[in-house]
Design an enzyme around this catalytic site. Structure first.
Site, PDB file in Angstrom:
ATOM      1  CG  ASP A 225       1.710  24.666 -49.677  1.00  0.00           C
ATOM      2  OD1 ASP A 225       1.870  24.092 -50.775  1.00  0.00           O
ATOM      3  OD2 ASP A 225       0.630  25.184 -49.341  1.00  0.00           O
ATOM      4  CG  HIS A 226       4.318  20.055 -53.000  1.00  0.00           C
ATOM      5  ND1 HIS A 226       3.296  19.500 -52.292  1.00  0.00           N
ATOM      6  CD2 HIS A 226       3.979  19.967 -54.299  1.00  0.00           C
ATOM      7  CE1 HIS A 226       2.370  19.098 -53.136  1.00  0.00           C
ATOM      8  NE2 HIS A 226       2.747  19.365 -54.361  1.00  0.00           N
TER       9      HIS A 226
ATOM     10  CG  HIS B 180      -1.418  22.755 -52.136  1.00  0.00           C
ATOM     11  ND1 HIS B 180      -0.246  22.743 -51.424  1.00  0.00           N
ATOM     12  CD2 HIS B 180      -1.806  21.463 -52.211  1.00  0.00           C
ATOM     13  CE1 HIS B 180       0.059  21.500 -51.087  1.00  0.00           C
ATOM     14  NE2 HIS B 180      -0.874  20.702 -51.551  1.00  0.00           N
TER      15      HIS B 180
END
Ligand code: NAD
Length: 488
Positions: free
Chosen positions: A177-178, A240
């Site tokens: 999950d950047h 996110h």
């Protein structure tokens, strides 16, 4: 100030989808920057894989063009060194051909870290993992990274986790999950757990509510086909926004060890109060953008971009969440995210409670409750809003000022992209900033009822004009509680 780097062991990084958009825009630039930072060991290799039948030389030319598109500045010597370690192997995963090419490329390198990065459509995740296993490509130092989306709902996420889990052990699986790799997100942990002054206030006694906004000005554009099968709740909130919420709300972990942090995040997800049909109707808003103006120009609506007359897919979500535990009982968390909004902003706002009593005369002005604003983009940093005496007034006039900690300016360093950090963490085997299986499934367990109730709802998403802050119902969602969205 030069960046302090952690050593990375030697590796073979195999990027499935090496000719795709993510590789082009994110992975190659991130790896180039790590090369520039001298973090990549001399004999490490990057092996791009896709079904296209091209030579390594042709791929390197493609990669160079991709890097020219995305880097502000290129150092020719570093670029030459970087491209030397890049090679290309053609494998058609669906047709199950070309695996022997990859076997040959990897042979004799069992002693270095072997990292597979699945930057392909999620439909291929299972097939690729099974083939990696059946071709005997898993070594003691193997890891696999998978991109979002991890499933479309709890059931499909569970199935995908089962498939990947039948080939790889959990400690080999890196679910990316950047957002977790963003500098400010990690700073949130530093702020909370490396300072004595915040944690005693971090609870319902002192905090009135929390807002998390991830707003984009872009529309769906070329991703319309994919996006229409997902929507903002799946694409942004399930991963996110809930991950950000976990980092704000979790109890102090015992250490920065991956499982200590992930255990605490999991407890938050499990404590999210589930919503029934009336809760969904009352506490969620879904919207879809119409034509309007963005960045000064006229833009089309979602349906026009999609090329359809009708779609119930939401491009905007606002929701009020409750965390049913001792620390956060009575503190609402308001989340909102959307496309084609008024500004590109991602931020977390911690709104403290009003003073119990003011000692100042009425003409001192309004005393605003303190706010801590953690800005993830565009200008990463933290602002603490406090009241001071107005220095330009001889009377006791009060004024709100921001104690502004803008990291890039303070340290005079380039702000690394999240993928730089995450790729190197993955090679090092550090899972702290990656999602564990049970976290992903717990997030879906909270999301699934919302999807179900929206699916039963005859009312379509509420339209909003591009370039605004979403449907008016989103403003009503927070204002009916006597609060307002933070916008500046
Ligand atoms: P893309 O469609 O641009 O690229 C897909 C890649 O897969 C290409 O290299 C293609 O050649 C390869 N491929 C397709 N079928 C193949 C097959 N049968 N055998 C071998 N290779 C095959 O996709 P993308 O936008 O780069 O996305 C990749 C992954 O990353 C997806 O899971 C996506 O959801 C995720 N993701 C992308 C972004 C983004 O900004 N692009 C952001 C977040 C997550």
């Amino acid at each position: 100030m030069p960046a302090q780097l952690t050593d990375v062991p030697s590796f073979d990084l195999v990027v499935f989808g090496g000719t795709g958009d993510l590789a082009h825009r994110k992975l190659l630039p991130a790896l180039y920057y790590r090369e520039l930072g001298n973090q990549i060991p001399t004999d490490a290799r990057i092996i791009a894989v896709s079904r296209r039948n091209i030579s390594s030389e042709e791929y390197r030319n493609w990669a160079l063009n991709a890097l020219n598109d995305h880097l502000d500045e290129i150092d020719d010597d570093i670029m030459a060194r970087f491209l030397e370690r890049v090679q290309y192997v053609s494998v058609d995963v669906s047709a199950n051909t070309g695996w022997e090419n990859l076997e040959t490329a990897l042979a004799g390198r069992e002693d270095v870290v072997r990292a597979f990065y699945l930057s392909v459509s999620p439909d291929l995740f299972g097939t690729i993992c099974s083939a990696i296993g059946s071709h005997g490509l898993i070594t003691d130092k193997t890891r696999v990274t998978i991109e979002k989306p991890i499933g479309k709902n709890g059931t499909s996420a569970h199935e995908l986790n089962e498939t990947i889990g039948s080939v790889f052990k959990e400690e080999q699986i890196f679910r990316i999950d950047h957002y977790l790799g963003k500098e400010t997100v990690q700073n949130l942990m530093a702020l909370r757990f490396a300072n004595a002054m915040f944690e005693p206030l971090w609870n319902s006694t002192h905090i009135d509510h929390v807002q998390i906004t991830v707003a984009e000005t872009l529309g769906v554009e070329s991703r319309a086909g994919y996006y229409d099968t997902a929507g903002a709740l799946r694409d942004m909130v399930q991963n996110h926004l809930l991950q950000l919420l976990c980092l704000v709300a979790m109890e102090p972990p015992e250490s920065m060890h991956a499982d200590s942090v992930r255990d605490e995040k999991l407890k938050v997800l499990k404590a999210l109060k589930p919503m029934d049909a009336s809760g969904v109707a009352r506490n969620t808003v879904r919207g879809q953008y119409r034509a309007g103006a963005s960045a000064g120009g006229a833009v089309s609506g979602y349906l026009q971009e999609l090329g359809k007359d009708h779609s119930n897919t939401e491009t905007f979500v606002a929701a009020k969440l409750e965390i049913a535990n001792w620390r956060w009982g009575s503190v609402p968390f308001y989340l909102r995210t959307g496309k084609r909004l008024a500004n590109r902003i991602s931020e977390i706002v911690i709104q403290f409670r009003d003073l119990p009593h003011s000692i100042f005369p009425e003409d001192a002005g309004t005393i605003k409750a303190n706010q801590l604003v953690i800005r993830l983009q565009p200008d990463e940093g933290v602002k603490m809003k406090v009241m001071i005496k107005d220095p330009s007034s001889s009377n006791m006039r009060l004024r709100e000022v921001s104690l502004d900690m803008s990291f890039a300016a303070t340290f005079n360093v380039r702000n690394p992209d999240a993928y730089e950090r995450l790729l190197m963490d993955m090679i090092r085997g550090n899972q702290t900033l990656f999602m564990r299986r049970d976290e992903v499934e717990a997030a879906w367990a909270w999301i699934d009822p919302i999807l179900k109730h929206w699916g039963n709802d005859r009312e379509p998403p509420k339209g909003y004009t591009s370039g605004t802050w979403g449907p008016s119902a989103s403003i009503a969602l927070i204002e009916r509680d006597g609060r307002t969205w933070h916008e500046e």
